[in-house]
Scaffold this motif. Structure first.
Motif, PDB file in Angstrom:
ATOM      1  N   TYR A 134      -3.751   3.825   0.358  1.00  0.00           N
ATOM      2  CA  TYR A 134      -4.155   2.793  -0.999  1.00  0.00           C
ATOM      3  C   TYR A 134      -3.588   1.751  -1.631  1.00  0.00           C
ATOM      4  O   TYR A 134      -2.449   1.525  -1.014  1.00  0.00           O
ATOM      5  N   GLY A 144       5.784  -0.360  -9.668  1.00  0.00           N
ATOM      6  CA  GLY A 144       5.022  -0.076 -10.258  1.00  0.00           C
ATOM      7  C   GLY A 144       5.340   1.348  -9.859  1.00  0.00           C
ATOM      8  O   GLY A 144       6.586   1.984  -9.324  1.00  0.00           O
ATOM      9  N   ALA A 196      -1.503  -1.014  -3.684  1.00  0.00           N
ATOM     10  CA  ALA A 196      -0.118  -0.156  -4.497  1.00  0.00           C
ATOM     11  C   ALA A 196       0.072  -1.603  -5.263  1.00  0.00           C
ATOM     12  O   ALA A 196      -0.251  -2.301  -4.710  1.00  0.00           O
ATOM     13  N   THR A 197       0.572  -1.611  -6.619  1.00  0.00           N
ATOM     14  CA  THR A 197       1.360  -2.205  -7.309  1.00  0.00           C
ATOM     15  C   THR A 197       2.494  -2.091  -7.236  1.00  0.00           C
ATOM     16  O   THR A 197       3.148  -1.069  -7.453  1.00  0.00           O
ATOM     17  N   ASN A 242      -6.082   4.322  -8.175  1.00  0.00           N
ATOM     18  CA  ASN A 242      -6.765   4.410  -7.244  1.00  0.00           C
ATOM     19  C   ASN A 242      -7.451   6.074  -7.452  1.00  0.00           C
ATOM     20  O   ASN A 242      -8.245   6.129  -7.026  1.00  0.00           O
ATOM     21  N   GLY A 292       8.884   5.072  -7.115  1.00  0.00           N
ATOM     22  CA  GLY A 292       8.577   4.369  -6.593  1.00  0.00           C
ATOM     23  C   GLY A 292       9.064   2.785  -7.432  1.00  0.00           C
ATOM     24  O   GLY A 292      10.872   2.886  -7.249  1.00  0.00           O
ATOM     25  N   THR A 333       1.556   5.328 -11.718  1.00  0.00           N
ATOM     26  CA  THR A 333       0.333   4.425 -11.999  1.00  0.00           C
ATOM     27  C   THR A 333      -0.508   4.148 -10.207  1.00  0.00           C
ATOM     28  O   THR A 333      -1.503   4.211 -11.169  1.00  0.00           O
ATOM     29  N   ASP A 334       0.014   4.217  -9.079  1.00  0.00           N
ATOM     30  CA  ASP A 334      -0.377   3.731  -8.373  1.00  0.00           C
ATOM     31  C   ASP A 334      -2.060   4.994  -8.468  1.00  0.00           C
ATOM     32  O   ASP A 334      -3.332   4.514  -7.464  1.00  0.00           O
ATOM     33  N   ARG A 342       1.212  -1.301  -0.007  1.00  0.00           N
ATOM     34  CA  ARG A 342       0.371   0.232   0.278  1.00  0.00           C
ATOM     35  C   ARG A 342       0.844   1.178   0.417  1.00  0.00           C
ATOM     36  O   ARG A 342       2.226   1.370  -0.123  1.00  0.00           O
ATOM     37  N   TYR A 371       5.504   3.497   0.725  1.00  0.00           N
ATOM     38  CA  TYR A 371       5.399   2.602   0.545  1.00  0.00           C
ATOM     39  C   TYR A 371       5.030   1.041   1.596  1.00  0.00           C
ATOM     40  O   TYR A 371       6.893   1.829   2.722  1.00  0.00           O
TER      41      TYR A 371
END
Length: 860
Positions: free
Chosen positions: A45, A51, A47-48, A60, A208, A55-56, A35, A85
């Motif tokens: 939120y 990434g 998260a990928t 969202n 990221g 893009t996150d 997240r 993160y």
């Protein structure tokens, strides 16, 4: 008795297998339950990972797609914020009980602090580096908390800019788009330069976990790296030293390193060594007789060997590493000759004319580039008969899969280090940081047979000596100029060549691109050249016919994407003008570039009737311009031995120099490149009243064929026709046919004819080319009637077209971009048919209703 013996063997094998399995390192990817949040705020939120923050945020629904219309403007706040993160993870008993446990970050973008269970374990500052952290004494069996805190690269680097009494020249850093006025801070971060904006890309300064994160656990020892150093390679033998880097927990006696062919089981090399605690290098030498060599696309099979390197102790295999590589000799020949100094590639003893393009990252958000996108990108190069891609220095050292695919399909790689168009404050901690970046990436990439050259940077040398930067800064303050040049020389003429010598000693290092002679900008007689007098210099496209270089590593011409692509990012009719706000936002070279496209278009063609026709005709213009260049460069072989146009791809939807747009759609230029890059090219060229027809061949053996030269009126009347037997000389360019133009024309105006050439070799392979004796705007292209016949085939349709008169640059389209035309923007001779396969999922009725066919005269 026999059955008992079989059972005993099975028990022993199972025991051995179990022992190997227990001994082998365990590797787990941490890619779930992540997240993220804006650090100063409270809301978390999903998260990928891998990434990016952007893009996150898109996923969202906090920001909208920055590639759509004007949305890029509204997300410039993202790079001014810090981001956190986190994830929680458990350790399996098997992994937790290993003697060694570490975290392995393949890529963190860029300024980052990492915490495990509240303890800081890493401060990272380089997007291009890998990070390995021992966590054995910090990790718990259950509920570990891993936090990755990204500092804003803008906030970190602005103080560095403010502190300097002078400012370094940078590439197209769009600091004003980012809301920080003239503070071009990109040079301070070891981060992809294009993220800060370029003259073909947006300003989206990412943060990221951009590459995967792993936990690795093992006992006793593990293989850190294996390097297949190809010391001598020819058809008769390959002399190879396999250098295996082994990390050992303690002193170990009689560790055995064995190198095996995974396919055949052949043991190539074995050696035994005593290991000491820490890092060890063990070398196994062997020779392969009559090896299957790796060849570039068009010259032979890109054969790959699959090797397995095992380390065993007391007959127990502790670790194994697989390596797929090709055996080849690649030499870069840079030596003085009567004209200046050469630059060309010699593959397995054969001089190779490099045909290809410059490659930039395929997206601003790098983790979005899927395996399928990579595969299409490389196959589009292969299918256009390329044999080389240049990985440009303002992007990134690409993912492993990029080089795997280049290895597989025979694409040689010109690999820049990640520096472009700027001077860099490369001293002290930054220079040391770059040293480790270079080591990480040289070691990661050196086994790829596709890697053909390492190059220090893009255009920094030429910028200093050729663009006037040296004079400018010397005039401002000689001491500033002295410091800048010392930093440059320490990095590109000392550190990087030393790293290549140490970690990839058989490889060739080139200090910069372009680079000719020391102390001066690029020229037409030495080394490689970036040629931009056509386009930036406003010279006519015909100038490509006379400009020379030993190796053209950059040149190009802009165009917009096709209309169906434009509608993806500019869907509203109010956007459909090249000067609209949206179209200007997706033209990063500004009004200057749009004006150039229009200026060139009106100089070379007649005025297009509407926006859609403008897009179509500017693609034909781009294709024609680069076709002229590619053919001229190949005609000039062997003086010229390489042509890499700018550029193969886009990182977002934009007007640019690419031959394929962001969505992977082939522009006219890519179709034209496929013809101009074939193994044999028939290329007419006129001067004064003389027509010369060259035959250029990449084939390694001579062959023969029949050359047909036809002068055809645009209504189909044949004015003259000649057929001659010709020799197709191996691996060179030859002027095969010369005639007086007025004899061919027999009084027919040049504006009314096309010269059609057709070469048929003795194996029946046909090569064609059409040539005009005047600029396109002065050719009397007739209005045409093109009939079409459509039949259903697997995956789509076959469309057969026929025209009553000469149809120039026939373009077919249907709605959307979920389709592919096997051929497009092609000429149709009068009353001759062409059958084109089209991939489409439409019903036949919808396909027939939507199919549009136009030629150049329809655009007027």
């Amino acid at each position: 008795m026999k059955n008992n013996l079989v059972k005993l063997c099975i028990i022993i094998l199972v025991a051995l297998w179990s022992g190997q399995l227990q001994a082998a390192p365990i590797i787990t990817e941490l890619n779930s339950n992540w997240r993220f949040k804006q650090h100063r705020l409270n809301n978390w939120y999903p998260a990928t990972v891998p990434g990016t923050v952007h893009t996150d945020l898109i996923a969202n629904e906090i920001i909208e797609d920055p590639f759509f219309r004007l949305n890029e403007r509204s997300v410039q706040w993202v790079d001014k914020e810090d981001w956190m993160y986190e994830t929680h993870f458990d350790m399996s008993d098997e992994m937790f009980n290993k003697k060694n446990i570490r975290l392995y970050f393949k890529g963190l973008d860029t300024y980052v602090h990492v915490y495990l269970n509240g303890e800081r374990i890493l401060e990272g500052d380089n997007m291009f580096r890998e990070w390995k952290i021992d966590i054995k004494d910090k990790v718990k069996a259950k509920d570990n908390k891993l936090e990755v805190f990204f500092l804003s690269p803008i906030k970190v680097d602005i103080p560095k800019w403010d502190a300097l009494p002078y400012h370094y020249p940078t590439g197209p850093d769009q600091s004003q788009q980012g809301g920080i006025f003239d503070k071009t801070v990109s040079i301070f971060a070891r981060k992809a330069g294009y993220h800060y904006g370029w003259d073909w890309g947006p300003r989206l300064v990412t943060s990221g976990i951009w590459r995967p994160v792993f936990i690795e656990a093992w006992n006793d020892l593990r293989i850190e790296d294996v390097f297949f150093q190809q010391k001598e390679v020819n058809k008769q033998k390959a002399v190879i030293a396999v250098n295996t880097e082994i990390l050992a927990d303690s002193d170990i006696k009689n560790a055995k390193v064995t190198v095996t062919d995974k396919t055949s089981g052949t043991v190539y090399g074995t050696t035994t060594a005593d290991l000491t605690k820490g890092s060890n290098n063990v070398t196994a030498n062997f020779t392969i007789n009559n090896p299957k060599l790796w060849w570039s696309n068009g010259l032979g099979e890109a054969h790959l060997y699959e090797f397995q390197t095992d380390v065993t102790v007391d007959a127990k295999t502790i670790d194994t590493k697989d390596t797929k590589t090709g055996i080849r000799s690649i030499k870069v020949i840079n030596k003085p000759d009567k004209d200046g100094s050469t630059l060309y590639f010699e593959l397995n003893g054969v001089p190779v004319f490099a045909k290809g393009a410059n490659y930039i990252p395929s997206d601003n958000f790098l983790p979005r580039v899927t395996k399928e996108i990579y595969e299409k990108t490389i196959l589009d190069a292969v299918d256009a008969n390329m044999n080389m891609l240049r990985v440009w220095g303002g992007g990134t050292y690409e993912n492993d899969i990029f080089y795997d695919l280049c290895d597989k399909y025979g694409i040689m790689v010109w690999q820049d280090f990640m520096f472009a168009c700027s001077m860099y404050p490369s001293e002290g901690a930054l220079l040391e940081n770059i040293k480790h970046e270079a080591i990480d990436n040289i070691k990661r990439l050196r086994n790829h047979p596709s890697i053909s050259i390492w190059c220090g940077n893009n255009e920094a040398y030429d910028g200093w000596f050729g663009w006037g930067r040296k004079e400018e800064f010397t005039k401002q303050n000689p001491e500033y100029a002295r410091v800048m040049w010392k930093q440059y020389a320490d990095l590109f003429h000392k550190l990087l060549p030393e790293m290549i010598e140490q970690y990839d000693p058989e490889a060739f290092y080139w200090p910069s691109s372009p680079y000719g002679l020391p102390g001066q900008g690029c020229d037409d007689k030495n080394g490689d050249r970036h040629y931009w007098d056509v386009w930036h210099g406003r010279k006519p496209i015909a100038e490509y016919n006379v400009e020379r270089s030993r190796f053209f590593s950059e040149y190009g011409f802009q165009s917009f994407p096709e209309f169906e692509s434009v509608k993806k990012y500019a869907p509203h009719p109010k956007d459909w003008a090249i000067t609209s706000e949206v179209m200007m936002e997706h033209q990063r070279a500004g009004a200057y570039a749009n004006n150039l496209i229009e200026e060139y278009l009106l100089n070379e063609y007649q005025k297009p009737k509407d926006f859609e026709s403008f897009l179509y005709m500017n693609q034909v213009l781009q294709g024609d311009a680069i076709k002229i260049a590619m053919e001229a460069h190949r005609r000039d072989m062997p003086y010229c031995m390489g042509t890499l146009f700018w550029q193969h791809n886009d990182c977002w939807p934009v007007a640019s120099w690419s031959s394929r747009d962001y969505y992977g759609r082939w522009k006219a230029q890519h179709y034209f490149a496929r013809e101009a890059y074939k193994d044999v090219l028939v290329s007419p060229i006129s001067k004064d009243n003389k027509l010369d027809i060259y035959i250029i061949s990449d084939r390694l053996e001579d062959s023969k064929g029949t050359l047909l030269v036809k002068v055809i009126k645009l209504d189909g009347t044949v004015v003259d026709e000649k057929k001659i037997s010709v020799k197709i000389a191996a691996n060179t360019s030859k002027n095969t046919f010369t005639t007086q133009i007025d004899k061919l024309l027999k009084g027919t105006p040049k504006s009314d004819v096309v010269v059609h050439t057709q070469l048929t070799d003795n194996a029946g392979k046909v090569y064609t080319n059409n040539y005009f004796l005047l600029q396109q705007k002065n050719i009397n292209f007739p209005k045409t009637t093109i009939t079409k016949n459509i039949k259903e085939i697997v995956d789509g349709y076959e469309v057969t077209l026929q025209s009553d008169k000469f149809a120039r640059a026939v373009f077919m389209s249907i709605e959307g971009i979920d389709n592919f035309f096997e051929n497009n923007y092609f000429d149709l001779l009068p009353n001759q048919s062409a059958a084109i396969k089209v991939k489409s999922s439409l019903s036949q009725k919808d396909f027939e209703d939507q199919l549009k066919v136009v030629s150049l005269s329809d655009g007027y």
